[in-house]
Motif scaffolding. Sequence first.
Motif, short mmCIF file in Angstrom:
data_model
loop_
_atom_site.label_atom_id
_atom_site.label_comp_id
_atom_site.label_asym_id
_atom_site.label_seq_id
_atom_site.Cartn_x
_atom_site.Cartn_y
_atom_site.Cartn_z
N MET A 128 0.82 -1.15 -0.26
CA MET A 128 0.10 -0.14 0.02
C MET A 128 0.80 1.25 -0.09
N LYS A 129 0.33 2.17 -0.70
CA LYS A 129 1.03 3.70 -0.61
C LYS A 129 1.15 4.09 0.75
N LYS A 130 2.20 4.45 1.17
CA LYS A 130 2.47 4.91 2.69
C LYS A 130 1.77 6.05 3.09
N GLY A 131 1.17 5.78 4.27
CA GLY A 131 0.20 6.65 5.02
C GLY A 131 -1.52 6.62 4.27
N ALA A 132 -1.44 5.49 3.37
CA ALA A 132 -2.76 5.33 2.94
C ALA A 132 -3.92 4.92 4.04
N MET A 133 -4.89 5.03 3.90
CA MET A 133 -6.13 4.78 4.99
C MET A 133 -7.07 3.58 4.43
N LEU A 134 -7.37 2.59 5.56
CA LEU A 134 -7.97 1.65 5.16
C LEU A 134 -9.34 1.46 5.84
N ILE A 135 -10.50 1.17 4.92
CA ILE A 135 -11.95 1.13 5.73
C ILE A 135 -12.35 -0.25 5.30
N ASN A 136 -12.88 -0.69 6.42
CA ASN A 136 -13.64 -2.06 6.24
C ASN A 136 -15.02 -2.14 6.64
N THR A 137 -15.96 -2.23 5.86
CA THR A 137 -17.42 -2.41 6.21
C THR A 137 -18.11 -3.62 6.03
N SER A 138 -17.18 -4.84 5.72
CA SER A 138 -17.56 -6.01 5.32
C SER A 138 -17.54 -7.16 6.03
N ARG A 139 -16.38 -7.75 6.23
CA ARG A 139 -16.22 -8.85 7.11
C ARG A 139 -14.90 -8.65 7.70
N GLY A 140 -15.00 -8.87 9.10
CA GLY A 140 -13.76 -8.55 9.93
C GLY A 140 -12.58 -9.51 9.46
N GLY A 151 -4.10 5.36 8.81
CA GLY A 151 -5.42 5.00 9.10
C GLY A 151 -6.00 4.06 9.06
N LEU A 152 -7.01 3.65 10.13
CA LEU A 152 -7.81 2.54 9.88
C LEU A 152 -9.26 2.81 10.46
N ALA A 153 -10.19 2.32 9.66
CA ALA A 153 -11.71 2.50 10.22
C ALA A 153 -12.18 1.12 10.00
N LEU A 154 -12.75 0.56 11.06
CA LEU A 154 -13.53 -0.72 11.06
C LEU A 154 -15.03 -0.70 11.70
N ASP A 155 -15.81 -1.16 10.75
CA ASP A 155 -17.22 -1.41 11.17
C ASP A 155 -17.40 -2.98 11.45
N VAL A 156 -16.39 -3.69 11.37
CA VAL A 156 -16.19 -5.19 11.45
C VAL A 156 -14.99 -5.46 12.02
N TYR A 157 -15.03 -6.76 13.05
CA TYR A 157 -13.70 -7.13 13.31
C TYR A 157 -13.69 -8.53 13.35
N ASP A 158 -12.41 -9.15 13.27
CA ASP A 158 -12.38 -10.55 13.27
C ASP A 158 -12.91 -11.34 14.44
N GLY A 159 -12.81 -10.70 15.69
CA GLY A 159 -13.04 -11.38 16.90
C GLY A 159 -14.61 -10.79 17.21
N GLU A 160 -15.34 -10.27 16.56
CA GLU A 160 -16.40 -9.55 16.89
C GLU A 160 -17.55 -10.41 17.56
N GLY A 161 -17.61 -11.56 17.05
CA GLY A 161 -18.65 -12.57 17.54
C GLY A 161 -18.87 -12.52 19.26
N ALA A 162 -17.68 -12.46 20.12
CA ALA A 162 -18.01 -12.51 21.34
C ALA A 162 -18.18 -11.12 21.88
N LEU A 163 -18.47 -9.95 21.12
CA LEU A 163 -18.50 -8.72 21.64
C LEU A 163 -19.72 -7.81 21.14
N PHE A 164 -19.48 -7.96 19.71
CA PHE A 164 -20.50 -6.78 18.91
C PHE A 164 -22.05 -7.14 19.22
N TYR A 165 -22.73 -6.16 19.40
CA TYR A 165 -24.31 -6.14 19.43
C TYR A 165 -24.50 -6.45 20.97
N GLN A 166 -23.67 -6.29 22.07
CA GLN A 166 -23.80 -6.46 23.29
C GLN A 166 -23.12 -5.22 24.16
#
Length: 348
Positions: free
Chosen positions: A226-238, A257-272
């Motif tokens: 990736m270009k140095k300093g680029a930002m990454l956004i994930n709204t799909s799957r962690g 920079g990093l923006a996440l609406d999903v996370y690899d280990g979200e099953g134990a945390l998200f929606y609670q």
Amino acid sequence: MKIAVFSAKSYDKKFLTHITDNSSSPIELTYHDFSLSLSTVSLANGAEAVCVFVNDVLSAEVLTHLSQSGVRAILLRCAGYNNVDLSTAESLGLFVANVPSYSPEAVAEFALALLQTLNRNTHRAYNRVREGNFNLDGLLGRTLRGKTVGIVGTGKIGVAFAKILQGFGCKVLAYDPYPNEEAFRPYGQYVDLHEQLLPQSDFVSLHCPLTDQTRHIINEVSLSQMKKGAMLINTSRGGLIKTKAVIAALKSHQLGGLALDVYDGEGALFYQDHSGDIIQDDELMRLMTFPNVLVSGHQAFFTEEALTEIADCTLKNLEDFRAGRTCRNSLVHAGRPLARRESVPVRI
């Protein structure tokens, strides 16, 4: 017909009443606010179908228990189906259908909101001003016009995102092994992921499902490209992102920079609500310490329009099952997983 609904929140109950109000035959919904798993599967006893969401576990063992208890249909009120063992569902003769598309604009708009919040530091500005700090130091952003945005996955959400970006005057690059030529071509161009998209993009946004081919598509190698300093956004799957790799890239400033609406280990945390708990996920907690990281709780889909479409499609899938009709959203057909679904590893 009795349906056990798992991972049910207040908003699910509100919109899923649409099923009972509009069904041609009587339906009884039983709501469970916890997820479906091996430890909770017994609560589906007596139901003919279960209605599940992204973090419910439908492993081979869970599906076997469901089948033995009389469940014949799995209704996913989401697009992703990586949490379902389709081969086992095939062997058990279970009906499995998802909601492949619901208000793709909702997710695309949220991806843009994350991108601009991260880029213009509005989250930090909001907190500063509330404390009486009006200093602009550290809040410098970049004008989107003229910047290059890379989109990984050009299904309906990816195309909707590209369309929005065109209005900002961005150059849009995309990667998809199964190009969506007609829909995407007006808004950008297809390029190679590693040789062009990652090295040239100022922002990269992920819009692909989680499959064996896409798991950890963002890893040490791809981050180094990736270009140095680029930002990454994930709204799909962690699981598209290897968390340890992005932590290292953030520490070295390779990733801007990093923006996440999903996370690899979200099953134990998200929606609670865990505000009173000590969260044990060290990688997530490390991410939260970076000032250039945003994390939200899988809410990109969360609009009135999307929830209405989910309920409508779930009802249609259910009616197809009850009538014995071919369901266009089936993930298994005539006892076999649909090849067309399994052969498209990136598009969503």
